[in-house]
Design a protein around this motif. Sequence first.
Motif, PDB file in Angstrom:
ATOM      1  N   UNK A 122      16.123 -11.334  -2.770  1.00 30.17           N
ATOM      2  CA  UNK A 122      15.968  -9.875  -2.688  1.00 30.17           C
ATOM      3  C   UNK A 122      14.637  -9.383  -3.221  1.00 30.17           C
ATOM      4  N   UNK A 123      14.066 -10.097  -4.168  1.00 33.01           N
ATOM      5  CA  UNK A 123      12.797  -9.657  -4.748  1.00 33.01           C
ATOM      6  C   UNK A 123      11.648  -9.701  -3.739  1.00 33.01           C
ATOM      7  N   UNK A 124      11.810 -10.450  -2.663  1.00 34.72           N
ATOM      8  CA  UNK A 124      10.745 -10.553  -1.660  1.00 34.72           C
ATOM      9  C   UNK A 124      10.985  -9.646  -0.458  1.00 34.72           C
ATOM     10  N   UNK A 125      11.928  -8.712  -0.588  1.00 37.19           N
ATOM     11  CA  UNK A 125      12.267  -7.827   0.532  1.00 37.19           C
ATOM     12  C   UNK A 125      11.095  -6.922   0.887  1.00 37.19           C
ATOM     13  N   UNK A 126      10.872  -6.742   2.173  1.00 39.99           N
ATOM     14  CA  UNK A 126       9.867  -5.808   2.672  1.00 39.99           C
ATOM     15  C   UNK A 126      10.523  -4.462   2.931  1.00 39.99           C
ATOM     16  N   UNK A 127       9.713  -3.466   3.202  1.00 37.54           N
ATOM     17  CA  UNK A 127      10.243  -2.150   3.529  1.00 37.54           C
ATOM     18  C   UNK A 127      11.100  -2.254   4.782  1.00 37.54           C
ATOM     19  N   UNK A 128      12.282  -1.632   4.737  1.00 33.30           N
ATOM     20  CA  UNK A 128      13.178  -1.660   5.888  1.00 33.30           C
ATOM     21  C   UNK A 128      14.121  -2.834   5.904  1.00 33.30           C
ATOM     22  N   UNK A 129      14.087  -3.689   4.859  1.00 34.62           N
ATOM     23  CA  UNK A 129      15.010  -4.814   4.787  1.00 34.62           C
ATOM     24  C   UNK A 129      16.078  -4.553   3.739  1.00 34.62           C
ATOM     25  N   UNK A 130      17.303  -4.943   4.059  1.00 38.40           N
ATOM     26  CA  UNK A 130      18.412  -4.796   3.120  1.00 38.40           C
ATOM     27  C   UNK A 130      19.061  -6.152   2.917  1.00 38.40           C
ATOM     28  N   UNK A 131      19.890  -6.239   1.855  1.00 37.11           N
ATOM     29  CA  UNK A 131      20.357  -7.540   1.373  1.00 37.11           C
ATOM     30  C   UNK A 131      21.803  -7.798   1.788  1.00 37.11           C
ATOM     31  N   UNK A 132      22.052  -9.005   2.272  1.00 41.27           N
ATOM     32  CA  UNK A 132      23.396  -9.557   2.445  1.00 41.27           C
ATOM     33  C   UNK A 132      23.378 -10.963   1.843  1.00 41.27           C
ATOM     34  N   UNK A 133      24.480 -11.672   1.951  1.00 40.11           N
ATOM     35  CA  UNK A 133      24.511 -13.076   1.551  1.00 40.11           C
ATOM     36  C   UNK A 133      25.425 -13.821   2.497  1.00 40.11           C
TER      37      UNK A 133
END
Length: 452
Positions: free
Chosen positions: A300-311
């Motif tokens: 998650x720390x490397x997420x760009x703008x417009x990206x959201x987190x799942x697993x």
Amino acid sequence: MTRAISLHDLSKTYPKQPAPAVDRFSLEIPPGEFLVLLGPSGCGKSTVLRMIAGLEDISSGELLLDGEYANNLAPGDRRMAMVFQNFALYPSMTSRQNIGFPLRFEMPGEDQNPRVEETARILGIEEILDRYPGQLSGGERQRVAMGRAISRHPSVFLMDEPLSNLDAKLRSHLRAEIARLTRGMGVTTVYVTHDQAEAMSLGDRVAVMRGGVLQQVGSPRDTYHLPVNVFVAAFIGTPRINLLQATVLAPLGGGMWIDFGRQRLGLPEPLSLDHQMLRIQQGRDIIVGLRSEAVRIAAPSSAHAGEVVLSGIVEHVEYQGHECLVHLNTGAKPAVVPELEAPRLPAQRTRSAARRAAAGPGGLGKLARKAAGRFPGLLQEPDGAGAVKVLDPPPADRAEQPTGDLVVRTGPDIRVRPGDRVPLLVDLAHLYVFDNTGRRICPAPAEQPRLE
């Protein structure tokens, strides 16, 4: 001279069939265009081709060639050449004679050899002109069949799955040849296939059909990136788009989430115009589509703008050399497109019950029982036509297991193993949402194509 083709509400019905094979098919094909008719078997694409050729009567609607009514025009007067799936060569004639056969009627009393040799040079088959079809490979026979069509200098090429009987390497080679030839000659071409890779690589435009109805017409890029419905999205693309069942949660005064059951995907505030359209789906079932390249495995720390987190939990890794396809379980339930899915065995059916249902009486039943005994990891289930489909057995605890499945395309250096739980970053710019009728509602197209 190349021709324009206009199809206005073209329909074809057969006696004793409740549904039309082709239903109100309308399309404009400008001169010189390479149009691909794409769809699963039985969708009516070959019937449309045969109506254009004059090999099938038109039940209703209009066919116009260069603006002139052509419903009742004899096939020989349409100045079209057709290439069939099964080559359709005369076995008692050499390649030279096969290529020159239609010229007997177009050039009676004239020397046909110059036209035949010119065609052979174009196709690179000069050395096989004096061989018979039985002495040729499949690729050579298909080149001769194409040569017979080219030699006529037609105004329209009609191709009915001409490469489907060839091996994969030869298909790829001849695909490039067909593209080179048709573009070099500038002739209008209508090409029928069920192979979306052929459609995407050959067509100026692709017309996707389903159940006799035209679903979408557009460039290969548009049909891939802007599918009008869930069927088009699922039919085009390799690997197939991930389709997951979900629900929209949008409480008043709060944010918005897409609920997959065991996980929720939060949409960032402020909502984009596309995502605002989802508010009217509050509490309703939707289908979420994600291409394999729209999700990446990353912290998650490397997420760009417009990206959201799942697993997800890794189930399987396909190493393809230049890339890997990682199969993940997200806890969501996959959505099914009936025409593109094999039937599934209910989880409560036992192994012996599945074998008995597959086996049935007769020789086919004996083969099925042998296969089930020799390969206990496989179950068979008969379909409506009597054929046997081999299916994976459902796990005993399928009811308790999440059935979601997500395929993610990664680089070849990925280091994950089955059972690993990995973080996923979803690019919302490439998230498709379909309502419960299958229509795409997000992202919203600037102009919605015609959809029956």
